[in-house]
Design an enzyme around this catalytic site. Structure first.
Site, PDB file in Angstrom:
ATOM      1  N   THR A 137      28.168  84.928  24.167  1.00  0.00           N
ATOM      2  CA  THR A 137      28.191  85.280  25.595  1.00  0.00           C
ATOM      3  C   THR A 137      28.298  86.783  25.851  1.00  0.00           C
ATOM      4  OG1 THR A 137      30.588  84.966  25.645  1.00  0.00           O
ATOM      5  CG2 THR A 137      29.232  83.093  26.298  1.00  0.00           C
ATOM      6  N   ASP A 138      28.822  87.520  24.842  1.00  0.00           N
ATOM      7  CA  ASP A 138      29.137  88.936  25.118  1.00  0.00           C
ATOM      8  C   ASP A 138      27.925  89.732  25.605  1.00  0.00           C
ATOM      9  OD1 ASP A 138      31.709  88.376  24.390  1.00  0.00           O
ATOM     10  OD2 ASP A 138      31.634  89.382  22.448  1.00  0.00           O
ATOM     11  N   ASP A 154      27.067  87.383  15.726  1.00  0.00           N
ATOM     12  CA  ASP A 154      27.867  87.607  16.928  1.00  0.00           C
ATOM     13  C   ASP A 154      26.986  88.439  17.852  1.00  0.00           C
ATOM     14  OD1 ASP A 154      31.113  87.924  17.758  1.00  0.00           O
ATOM     15  OD2 ASP A 154      29.741  89.390  18.635  1.00  0.00           O
ATOM     16  N   SER A 209      27.427  90.831  19.678  1.00  0.00           N
ATOM     17  CA  SER A 209      27.606  92.289  19.643  1.00  0.00           C
ATOM     18  C   SER A 209      26.605  92.923  18.685  1.00  0.00           C
ATOM     19  CB  SER A 209      29.020  92.653  19.199  1.00  0.00           C
ATOM     20  OG  SER A 209      29.950  92.141  20.103  1.00  0.00           O
ATOM     21  N   THR A 258      24.474 100.501  41.283  1.00  0.00           N
ATOM     22  CA  THR A 258      25.866 100.582  41.731  1.00  0.00           C
ATOM     23  C   THR A 258      26.820 100.100  40.647  1.00  0.00           C
ATOM     24  OG1 THR A 258      27.511  99.812  43.319  1.00  0.00           O
ATOM     25  CG2 THR A 258      25.690  98.312  42.886  1.00  0.00           C
ATOM     26  N   CYS A 302      29.579  98.792  41.538  1.00  0.00           N
ATOM     27  CA  CYS A 302      30.268  97.651  42.162  1.00  0.00           C
ATOM     28  C   CYS A 302      29.804  96.355  41.490  1.00  0.00           C
ATOM     29  CB  CYS A 302      29.912  97.540  43.640  1.00  0.00           C
ATOM     30  SG  CYS A 302      30.555  98.883  44.627  1.00  0.00           S
ATOM     31  N   THR A 326      29.992  82.057  19.626  1.00  0.00           N
ATOM     32  CA  THR A 326      31.085  81.075  19.579  1.00  0.00           C
ATOM     33  C   THR A 326      30.582  79.639  19.561  1.00  0.00           C
ATOM     34  OG1 THR A 326      32.559  82.575  20.715  1.00  0.00           O
ATOM     35  CG2 THR A 326      33.094  80.248  20.889  1.00  0.00           C
TER      36      THR A 326
HETATM   37  N1  ASP Z   1      31.806  87.366  20.405  1.00  0.00           N
HETATM   38  C1  ASP Z   1      31.058  86.197  20.763  1.00  0.00           C
HETATM   39  C2  ASP Z   1      29.601  86.597  20.923  1.00  0.00           C
HETATM   40  O1  ASP Z   1      29.229  87.107  21.938  1.00  0.00           O
HETATM   41  C3  ASP Z   1      31.601  85.585  21.998  1.00  0.00           C
HETATM   42  C4  ASP Z   1      30.873  84.353  22.481  1.00  0.00           C
HETATM   43  O2  ASP Z   1      30.032  83.790  21.824  1.00  0.00           O
HETATM   44  O3  ASP Z   1      31.187  83.896  23.557  1.00  0.00           O
HETATM   45  O4  ASP Z   1      28.838  86.418  20.010  1.00  0.00           O
END
Ligand code: ASP
Length: 350
Positions: free
Chosen positions: A94-95, A62, A64, A280, A282, A19
């Site tokens: 971030t993912d 991305d 992912s 865990t 948790c 992002t």
């Molecule tokens: N789908 C994005 C990624 O992880 C989300 C992000 O950048 O926050 O590439």
């Protein structure tokens, strides 16, 4: 007290995608920005006391779509440019950022320079973006020194005003600007008016020479337990002929159903030389294999207690462990030892 270098510091920014580097297209969807245009969006990056070079994944991904191949690519880029730069900033979606941070921490040995990973929840071109602050602070941290040495000499993640050890991180929110957390270790630094470092927490690698361990074995599986779970699923996963390692996410402080059929599956898996690690499920805390009778079954099957490692750290450390060719007792020792600050040593953990 910290100080900025008075000489010119050189920072390599590696843009992988996510992002932070996206802009909205005509349909409102997010598409990657040409990162060479970043100075237009963040002119403050230009400072007389530093030089910034940017390299970019082509195409940007991305997160992912980031996996072992991209971790190797990042490790190689750092190795290739290690001598030329004082610090490195990796911009990442971030993912799966916590997985990349964890994997790199186990791959990079003898670091004396900061590797700061960051990203953002909102694209850098939007007025309310968190990407500008995250990027600017990450670059500041990557150039911060004390007595002519980098303050941070490890893989760390800067996000939402906090700097965390990379292999302690976890993405906890798809909404909040504090999306990344470090459930089992306090922040290494907090950015307010000043960036305040918690220098007693900084990791220092004993290895004298910088080196990249690039052998990762991804023939691993991750299985969370849940009440009412059909054992056949566990059985099927463990029957995968290629399987070399398994991370089990168990209840509470490392507990599992006291089911002889489960014990049989796990013992047979262990006896085939497959390393099984217990973490865990948790959000916070550690595995304590001695605490409850329901944890003894796992211990008796040769399952390795994963202490307070995050799942991200356990999985990537297992890949690094198997990649180094460790099995059996050697794998047990590697997985239960603190390698890069990923594990708190509990007196009862053995
Ligand atoms: N789908 C994005 C990624 O992880 C989300 C992000 O950048 O926050 O590439």
């Amino acid at each position: 007290m910290t100080s900025q270098q008075t000489t010119v510091s050189r920072v390599l920014v590696i843009y992988t995608g996510g992002t932070i580097g996206s802009v909205q297209d005509a349909s409102g969807g997010l598409v990657p920005l040409d990162f060479n245009e970043i100075h237009r969006h963040v002119p403050e990056l230009e400072q007389p006391n530093r030089e910034i070079e940017i390299i970019s994944f082509d195409p940007p991904l991305d997160s992912s779509n980031v996996g072992t191949t991209e971790w190797l690519e990042l490790a190689h880029a750092i190795k290739h440019h290690y001598a030329e730069f004082d610090g490195f900033v990796i911009l990442h979606g971030t993912d799966t950022l916590a997985y990349t941070a964890s994997a790199l921490s186990f791959m990079l040995e003898g670091l004396r320079k900061p590797i700061i990973i960051t990203g953002s929840q909102l694209p850098i071109g939007l007025p309310r973006t968190d990407g500008r602050e995250n990027l600017l602070a990450a670059v500041d941290i990557a150039t911060s020194t004390r007595f002519s040495e980098s303050i941070v000499q490890e893989v760390a993640v800067y996000f939402g005003s906090s700097l965390f050890r990379g292999n302690r991180t976890h993405k906890a929110s798809a909404e909040s600007m504090q999306a990344i957390i470090s459930p089992n270790l306090p922040a290494l630094a907090e950015a307010g008016v000043d960036i305040i470092y918690n220098e007693s927490l900084m990791y220092r690698d004993e290895a004298e020479r910088f080196n990249v361990n690039n052998a990762l074995d991804n023939r691993v599986a991750w299985l969370p337990l849940f009440p009412g779970q059909p054992l056949e699923v566990i059985q099927r996963v463990t029957e995968w002929p290629e399987l070399r390692g398994l991370v089990l996410s168990t209840f509470g402080s490392g507990n599992a159903p006291s089911n002889p059929a489960l014990k049989k599956i796990l013992s047979e898996t262990h006896n085939r030389g497959i390393s099984i690690v217990n973490v865990t499920q948790c959000g916070h805390g550690a595995v304590h294999p001695e605490r409850y009778a329901t944890a003894h079954l796992l211990r008796d099957c040769g399952v390795i207690p994963g202490g307070d490692m995050t799942t991200e750290a356990a999985l990537t450390k297992l890949m690094a462990c198997l990649g180094r060719g460790f099995t059996g007792e050697e794998a047990h020792a590697f997985m239960s030892r603190n390698i890069r600050g990923e594990l708190t040593r509990f007196s009862t953990l053995s």
